[in-house]
Scaffold this motif. Structure first.
Motif, PDB file in Angstrom:
ATOM      1  N   GLU A 255       0.818  -1.207   0.000  1.00  0.00           N
ATOM      2  CA  GLU A 255       0.000   0.000   0.000  1.00  0.00           C
ATOM      3  C   GLU A 255       0.858   1.267   0.000  1.00  0.00           C
ATOM      4  O   GLU A 255       0.550   2.238  -0.699  1.00  0.00           O
ATOM      5  CB  GLU A 255      -0.934   0.001   1.206  1.00  0.00           C
ATOM      6  N   TYR A 256       1.926   1.270   0.770  1.00  0.00           N
ATOM      7  CA  TYR A 256       2.771   2.457   0.865  1.00  0.00           C
ATOM      8  C   TYR A 256       4.256   2.137   0.721  1.00  0.00           C
ATOM      9  O   TYR A 256       4.966   2.728  -0.094  1.00  0.00           O
ATOM     10  CB  TYR A 256       2.543   3.169   2.210  1.00  0.00           C
ATOM     11  N   GLU A 257       4.749   1.213   1.539  1.00  0.00           N
ATOM     12  CA  GLU A 257       6.193   1.060   1.684  1.00  0.00           C
ATOM     13  C   GLU A 257       6.882   0.538   0.436  1.00  0.00           C
ATOM     14  O   GLU A 257       8.072   0.785   0.246  1.00  0.00           O
ATOM     15  CB  GLU A 257       6.491   0.174   2.906  1.00  0.00           C
ATOM     16  N   SER A 300       6.069   3.742   6.441  1.00  0.00           N
ATOM     17  CA  SER A 300       4.983   4.690   6.229  1.00  0.00           C
ATOM     18  C   SER A 300       3.954   4.738   7.349  1.00  0.00           C
ATOM     19  O   SER A 300       3.528   5.812   7.761  1.00  0.00           O
ATOM     20  CB  SER A 300       4.281   4.350   4.913  1.00  0.00           C
ATOM     21  N   HIS A 301       3.511   3.576   7.825  1.00  0.00           N
ATOM     22  CA  HIS A 301       2.423   3.522   8.799  1.00  0.00           C
ATOM     23  C   HIS A 301       2.851   2.593   9.927  1.00  0.00           C
ATOM     24  O   HIS A 301       2.343   1.488  10.077  1.00  0.00           O
ATOM     25  CB  HIS A 301       1.144   3.017   8.119  1.00  0.00           C
ATOM     26  N   GLY A 328       7.003   8.580   7.495  1.00  0.00           N
ATOM     27  CA  GLY A 328       5.595   8.238   7.495  1.00  0.00           C
ATOM     28  C   GLY A 328       4.850   9.106   8.482  1.00  0.00           C
ATOM     29  O   GLY A 328       5.292  10.199   8.858  1.00  0.00           O
ATOM     30  N   GLY A 406      -7.522   6.064  -2.187  1.00  0.00           N
ATOM     31  CA  GLY A 406      -6.185   6.636  -2.258  1.00  0.00           C
ATOM     32  C   GLY A 406      -5.980   7.703  -3.305  1.00  0.00           C
ATOM     33  O   GLY A 406      -4.968   8.395  -3.271  1.00  0.00           O
ATOM     34  N   ILE A 507       1.431   9.664   6.251  1.00  0.00           N
ATOM     35  CA  ILE A 507       1.590   8.281   5.822  1.00  0.00           C
ATOM     36  C   ILE A 507       1.959   8.190   4.342  1.00  0.00           C
ATOM     37  O   ILE A 507       2.728   7.326   3.930  1.00  0.00           O
ATOM     38  CB  ILE A 507       0.278   7.499   6.097  1.00  0.00           C
ATOM     39  N   ARG A 508       1.424   9.086   3.516  1.00  0.00           N
ATOM     40  CA  ARG A 508       1.565   8.956   2.066  1.00  0.00           C
ATOM     41  C   ARG A 508       2.866   9.539   1.502  1.00  0.00           C
ATOM     42  O   ARG A 508       3.009   9.629   0.281  1.00  0.00           O
ATOM     43  CB  ARG A 508       0.370   9.633   1.384  1.00  0.00           C
ATOM     44  N   TRP A 511       4.380   7.765  -1.428  1.00  0.00           N
ATOM     45  CA  TRP A 511       3.770   7.845  -2.748  1.00  0.00           C
ATOM     46  C   TRP A 511       4.508   8.837  -3.642  1.00  0.00           C
ATOM     47  O   TRP A 511       4.573   8.659  -4.855  1.00  0.00           O
ATOM     48  CB  TRP A 511       2.301   8.254  -2.622  1.00  0.00           C
ATOM     49  N   ARG A 515       5.279   6.264  -6.722  1.00  0.00           N
ATOM     50  CA  ARG A 515       3.952   5.888  -7.200  1.00  0.00           C
ATOM     51  C   ARG A 515       3.607   6.739  -8.427  1.00  0.00           C
ATOM     52  O   ARG A 515       3.682   7.977  -8.380  1.00  0.00           O
ATOM     53  CB  ARG A 515       2.896   6.096  -6.122  1.00  0.00           C
TER      54      ARG A 515
END
Length: 536
Positions: A255-257, A300-301, A328, A406, A507-508, A511, A515
């Motif tokens: 999702e993030y990392e 990230s989280h 994060g 997202g 957290i993002r 991205w 991303r």
């Protein structure tokens, strides 16, 4: 005997309040304690295992609609035929591990191979397994109503997996099933990606960058087996005070990392430094781990930490003076502790259960001992101002908005001051809009907005970081789930011991590193400068 054990455990773990919703994990679980969710299926299906074409391109299996997911298997897990888990958080290169696999109760026995891929360092969309197993049969293994807390106790599908030739990194297992010679009406090959994950560490720390992943958070939000640390999506799913790593889990890393790791490993190849990986439990169990690295990066989280992990970072930053990046948001928010209920007498502690009561009424505070009980309870670190995360990272969690997939809500950071050396060559000026990386949770220096920054002279156990020592590099004003205008801040400070510390406050952040649709040249240059200066 099982009922008596669970009764004792339930008595020791009272129901507790969640940050965002209220739920109980009690009577439904206890009432069904002795009932198996599904009977064991046959060990194999009739006929010989099919032949598979090694290395063949395999399309994803088409989803099969189901009127209702089997109990204990949330609807998310309907996406694949096979799921599983490893018996370890991590292992040193050359050590062996076990992989447990099962089909869901409504799916037939299947045959296939398991491919193991290193994530992050590879090109997106290009699969290059480090090892592919022989053909295995995967059938429905027993599940039970305690599985979310203690694991389903599945039998290994693959034992003594040799990692001698696996480079250090984060690994995921794909199940490639079906047959390369399908009969009429039968599917061909299909791939169930990311059915289980594990970290491979070097035999000894290599001393460059340690990337610590938020593996505790992956499990905190995982409601496979009936519950998580949050309210589940079905009537029988509610919050529980203990969850197990020994169960299938959605691949939270993706999702993030994954976007942080891809970028970081690409930079490492260009600049010639090495990246090692660690789980939360690795930091918890080994006090010598963090001091072995020039730079430590948190993912990230990374919301759930043990007391020992908090201690280790506090030691690193404020006593050893070693550089640290918190890349994060909502980091070190809930305190947890570990258990390993299947640990053999005298055997190693693998920390396979995670406990978080989310209340000051954690029964551990009644345990006699020399440690201050308030430092042991599994509540927020900021509870009663005891150890606010603001005095570890410079910022602390403020609020959140709905992730909504997202991409529907994009909030940019703005440059607060471009005078810091990290901004050299970015082209940014103070006030400029940067990458859309704020959310879905964010931090700032004073989350309560009362000027105290969660710290109190009489009750806080950690020292105050003077406000004038913290530089705000980016800021934003996201609107939270309740329509309130918040403040997000990315900050930098240097500890009295000489540590350089950066906290992204969102957290993002990852991205913006790789991303598609979120990257920006100036933002990438800022992060490159930061890593290089932290390592110099």
């Amino acid at each position: 005997m099982i009922a008596r054990w669970w009764s004792q455990l339930a008595h020791a773990m009272p129901a507790i309040a969640r940050r965002r919703a209220v739920g109980l994990a009690g009577s439904a679980v206890v009432a069904q304690l002795s009932a198996w969710v599904s009977p064991a299926a046959g060990q194999t299906s009739p006929g010989d295992p099919p032949s598979l074409l090694p290395g063949a391109a395999v399309p994803s299996a088409p989803p099969k609609p189901a009127p209702q997911a089997p109990r204990g298997w949330p609807s998310y897990f309907d996406r694949k035929s096979v799921w599983g888990y490893f018996n370890r958080h991590s292992l040193a290169q050359g050590e062996t591990c076990e992989l447990m696999l099962s089909t869901a109760p409504d799916k037939p026995t299947t045959h296939g191979r398991v491919e193991f891929h290193r994530l992050g360092g590879s090109t997106p969309g290009v699969l290059s397994p480090v090892w592919t197993s022989p053909v295995v049969s995967v059938f429905t293994q027993r599940n039970n109503v305690m599985a979310a807390a203690v694991g389903p106790n599945w039998q290994p599908t693959l034992e003594k997996i040799d990692t001698s030739n696996w480079p250090p990194g984060y690994y995921s297992a794909d199940f490639v099933g079906g047959t390369s010679r399908p009969r009429e009406g039968q599917p061909g090959l299909y791939r169930d990606p990311h059915v289980a994950q594990i970290i491979v560490c070097p035999a000894r720390p290599r001393g460059g960058v340690l990337m610590k992943l938020g593996t505790n958070t992956y499990q905190a939000y995982n409601d496979w087996g009936g519950f998580s640390f949050y309210t589940g999506g079905r009537a029988e799913m509610a919050r529980g005070p203990m969850v197990s790593f020994d169960r299938p889990s959605p691949p939270g890393f993706l999702e993030y990392e994954i976007f942080l790791v891809r970028w970081l490993e690409n930079l490492a190849q260009r600049d010639g430094f090495q990246v090692d990986y660690a789980s939360n439990f690795d930091v918890h169990i080994d006090p010598a781990l963090l001091p072995a690295y020039r730079l430590v990066i948190c993912g990230s989280h990374d919301e759930y930490w043990s007391k020992e992990e908090f201690d280790a970072f506090e030691q690193r930053i404020f006593r050893q003076g070693s550089n640290t990046i918190f890349m994060g948001g909502n980091i070190a928010y809930w305190q947890v502790r570990y258990a390993d209920i299947n640990r053999s007498p005298g055997g190693p502690d693998y920390g396979r259960q995670l406990i978080c009561h989310k209340t000051v009424h954690d029964p551990i505070v009644r345990r006699p001992g020399t440690t201050d009980p308030s430092l042991l309870m599994t509540a927020q670190f900021r509870e009663g101002n005891r150890r606010p995360e603001t005095m570890l990272m410079g910022v602390g969690y403020e609020s959140w908005f709905s992730p909504g997939g997202g991409t529907d809500l994009r909030v940019p950071y703005h440059v607060a001051t471009a005078a810091h050396p990290f901004f050299e060559g970015t082209g940014y000026q103070s006030g400029d809009q940067s990458a859309d990386v704020v959310g879905y949770e964010w931090d700032n220096r004073d989350p309560a907005g009362n000027g105290e920054r969660l710290w109190a002279k009489r009750s806080s156990r950690n020292a105050q970081i003077p406000l004038d020592k913290i530089q705000v590099l980016f800021h934003a004003n996201p609107v939270d789930i309740d329509g309130r205008r918040g403040t997000a801040e990315a900050v930098y400070f240097e500890s009295p011991a000489g540590a350089k510390v950066f906290s992204a406050g969102t957290i993002r952040w990852a991205w913006g590193l790789s991303r598609p649709g979120f990257t920006q040249p100036g933002f990438l240059k800022f992060n490159e400068n930061m890593i290089r200066q932290m390592l110099s």
